[in-house]
Design a protein around this motif. Sequence first.
Motif, PDB file in Angstrom:
ATOM      1  N   GLU A   1       0.858  -1.185   0.000  1.00  0.00           N
ATOM      2  CA  GLU A   1       0.000   0.000   0.000  1.00  0.00           C
ATOM      3  C   GLU A   1       0.892   1.233   0.000  1.00  0.00           C
ATOM      4  O   GLU A   1       1.888   1.300   0.719  1.00  0.00           O
ATOM      5  N   PHE A   2       0.525   2.217  -0.814  1.00  0.00           N
ATOM      6  CA  PHE A   2       1.301   3.457  -0.827  1.00  0.00           C
ATOM      7  C   PHE A   2       0.359   4.623  -1.044  1.00  0.00           C
ATOM      8  O   PHE A   2      -0.765   4.475  -1.513  1.00  0.00           O
ATOM      9  N   GLU A   3       0.859   5.798  -0.674  1.00  0.00           N
ATOM     10  CA  GLU A   3       0.111   7.038  -0.816  1.00  0.00           C
ATOM     11  C   GLU A   3       1.069   8.092  -1.349  1.00  0.00           C
ATOM     12  O   GLU A   3       2.210   8.209  -0.880  1.00  0.00           O
ATOM     13  N   MET A   4       0.633   8.849  -2.340  1.00  0.00           N
ATOM     14  CA  MET A   4       1.474   9.874  -2.944  1.00  0.00           C
ATOM     15  C   MET A   4       0.817  11.234  -2.738  1.00  0.00           C
ATOM     16  O   MET A   4      -0.368  11.402  -3.023  1.00  0.00           O
ATOM     17  N   MET A   5       1.595  12.197  -2.210  1.00  0.00           N
ATOM     18  CA  MET A   5       1.070  13.534  -1.942  1.00  0.00           C
ATOM     19  C   MET A   5       2.050  14.590  -2.446  1.00  0.00           C
ATOM     20  O   MET A   5       3.259  14.423  -2.329  1.00  0.00           O
ATOM     21  N   PHE A   6       1.503  15.665  -2.980  1.00  0.00           N
ATOM     22  CA  PHE A   6       2.327  16.792  -3.397  1.00  0.00           C
ATOM     23  C   PHE A   6       2.504  17.738  -2.221  1.00  0.00           C
ATOM     24  O   PHE A   6       1.633  17.863  -1.371  1.00  0.00           O
ATOM     25  N   ARG A   7       3.656  18.419  -2.196  1.00  0.00           N
ATOM     26  CA  ARG A   7       3.953  19.365  -1.115  1.00  0.00           C
ATOM     27  C   ARG A   7       4.231  20.743  -1.684  1.00  0.00           C
ATOM     28  O   ARG A   7       4.878  20.879  -2.714  1.00  0.00           O
TER      29      ARG A   7
ATOM     30  N   CYS B   1       3.711  22.985  -6.914  1.00  0.00           N
ATOM     31  CA  CYS B   1       4.282  22.226  -5.798  1.00  0.00           C
ATOM     32  C   CYS B   1       5.788  22.090  -5.962  1.00  0.00           C
ATOM     33  O   CYS B   1       6.301  22.041  -7.066  1.00  0.00           O
ATOM     34  N   GLU B   2       6.473  22.017  -4.822  1.00  0.00           N
ATOM     35  CA  GLU B   2       7.931  21.864  -4.839  1.00  0.00           C
ATOM     36  C   GLU B   2       8.370  20.435  -4.575  1.00  0.00           C
ATOM     37  O   GLU B   2       9.476  20.059  -4.938  1.00  0.00           O
TER      38      GLU B   2
ATOM     39  N   PRO C   1       4.507  11.083 -11.385  1.00  0.00           N
ATOM     40  CA  PRO C   1       3.729  11.974 -12.246  1.00  0.00           C
ATOM     41  C   PRO C   1       4.529  13.155 -12.799  1.00  0.00           C
ATOM     42  O   PRO C   1       4.156  13.714 -13.815  1.00  0.00           O
ATOM     43  N   HIS C   2       5.616  13.531 -12.128  1.00  0.00           N
ATOM     44  CA  HIS C   2       6.475  14.624 -12.581  1.00  0.00           C
ATOM     45  C   HIS C   2       7.927  14.197 -12.406  1.00  0.00           C
ATOM     46  O   HIS C   2       8.240  13.409 -11.512  1.00  0.00           O
ATOM     47  N   PRO C   3       8.846  14.727 -13.213  1.00  0.00           N
ATOM     48  CA  PRO C   3      10.266  14.420 -12.996  1.00  0.00           C
ATOM     49  C   PRO C   3      10.747  14.954 -11.651  1.00  0.00           C
ATOM     50  O   PRO C   3      10.258  15.974 -11.164  1.00  0.00           O
TER      51      PRO C   3
ATOM     52  N   ILE D   1       9.254   8.725   1.684  1.00  0.00           N
ATOM     53  CA  ILE D   1      10.234   9.173   0.688  1.00  0.00           C
ATOM     54  C   ILE D   1       9.856  10.583   0.265  1.00  0.00           C
ATOM     55  O   ILE D   1       8.770  10.809  -0.266  1.00  0.00           O
ATOM     56  N   SER D   2      10.750  11.542   0.525  1.00  0.00           N
ATOM     57  CA  SER D   2      10.528  12.937   0.137  1.00  0.00           C
ATOM     58  C   SER D   2      11.383  13.230  -1.091  1.00  0.00           C
ATOM     59  O   SER D   2      12.600  13.059  -1.060  1.00  0.00           O
ATOM     60  N   LEU D   3      10.746  13.686  -2.141  1.00  0.00           N
ATOM     61  CA  LEU D   3      11.433  13.972  -3.399  1.00  0.00           C
ATOM     62  C   LEU D   3      11.201  15.420  -3.800  1.00  0.00           C
ATOM     63  O   LEU D   3      10.108  15.961  -3.602  1.00  0.00           O
ATOM     64  N   LEU D   4      12.213  16.033  -4.376  1.00  0.00           N
ATOM     65  CA  LEU D   4      12.120  17.408  -4.857  1.00  0.00           C
ATOM     66  C   LEU D   4      11.778  17.365  -6.345  1.00  0.00           C
ATOM     67  O   LEU D   4      12.466  16.706  -7.128  1.00  0.00           O
ATOM     68  N   LEU D   5      10.700  18.047  -6.725  1.00  0.00           N
ATOM     69  CA  LEU D   5      10.259  18.024  -8.119  1.00  0.00           C
ATOM     70  C   LEU D   5      11.175  18.845  -9.005  1.00  0.00           C
ATOM     71  O   LEU D   5      11.663  19.902  -8.613  1.00  0.00           O
ATOM     72  N   ARG D   6      11.384  18.354 -10.222  1.00  0.00           N
ATOM     73  CA  ARG D   6      12.138  19.095 -11.246  1.00  0.00           C
ATOM     74  C   ARG D   6      11.095  19.716 -12.166  1.00  0.00           C
ATOM     75  O   ARG D   6      10.494  19.040 -12.977  1.00  0.00           O
ATOM     76  N   ARG D   7      10.888  21.013 -11.987  1.00  0.00           N
ATOM     77  CA  ARG D   7       9.866  21.714 -12.761  1.00  0.00           C
ATOM     78  C   ARG D   7      10.509  22.482 -13.896  1.00  0.00           C
ATOM     79  O   ARG D   7      11.662  22.898 -13.801  1.00  0.00           O
ATOM     80  N   PRO D   8       9.782  22.731 -14.983  1.00  0.00           N
ATOM     81  CA  PRO D   8      10.369  23.444 -16.120  1.00  0.00           C
ATOM     82  C   PRO D   8      10.732  24.893 -15.798  1.00  0.00           C
ATOM     83  O   PRO D   8      11.552  25.477 -16.485  1.00  0.00           O
ATOM     84  N   THR D   9      10.166  25.469 -14.749  1.00  0.00           N
ATOM     85  CA  THR D   9      10.457  26.861 -14.402  1.00  0.00           C
ATOM     86  C   THR D   9      11.449  26.979 -13.243  1.00  0.00           C
ATOM     87  O   THR D   9      11.572  28.058 -12.673  1.00  0.00           O
ATOM     88  N   ASP D  10      12.146  25.901 -12.887  1.00  0.00           N
ATOM     89  CA  ASP D  10      13.087  25.972 -11.767  1.00  0.00           C
ATOM     90  C   ASP D  10      14.190  27.004 -11.979  1.00  0.00           C
ATOM     91  O   ASP D  10      14.614  27.674 -11.055  1.00  0.00           O
TER      92      ASP D  10
END
Length: 190
Positions: free
Chosen positions: A88-94, A116-117, A156-158, A177-186
């Motif tokens: 079981e897993f849960e994914m949340m944006f921060r 989200c970051e 869902p995002h790089p 697991i905390s991951l930092l999103l790679r957004r196109p506007t970084d």
Amino acid sequence: MDGLSSLQTLQALSNLLTTTDEADDEQDVKSAQPSAKLGPGNIGPPSQSNTTKEASYTKRSNKDIWDEEEVPDGSQFDDLTDLRPEPEFEMMFRQCVGTEDLFLGMSGKDPSSMCCEGLLVKVKLPDTKASDVVLDIREKFLDLRTPKFKLGLHLPHPVHQEEGKARFISERQQLEISLLLRRPTDFVYS
């Protein structure tokens, strides 16, 4: 009125209204024989010649059935013969939200995932020790393996794969697991 609808009257009127260049074009059109019937394939821009089509097909290997771009990241981890269940897993944006965002709306953030970051993935791993967990993070894929469970998760995002953090909470038997999103506007905000 009957005289206006006769064929000769219409041809005479047509000859009066057309110029000599247009009359020559009409004669060419009348004398031309159709070489092929038109069909749905004739709609749109003309297709490439057969030689260029053949050249594009010969560039690829004859054993390739799709391009590398069509294969999703992490598909090499998909093991259909491995019968371990998925935990079981849960994914949340921060989002990092301050008072100026909450009350004044100054930064222009909205609740969408594009603002989200980070991404937090919580995985429940009952009867598992922290030393049994093998975790591999790619840009768009998370691979988690334990002796009892296997999770291959397309993200869902790089993400920045080097900047992630994971912690195992023994009391809840849960991996966070905390991951930092790679957004196109970084690059704009750095």
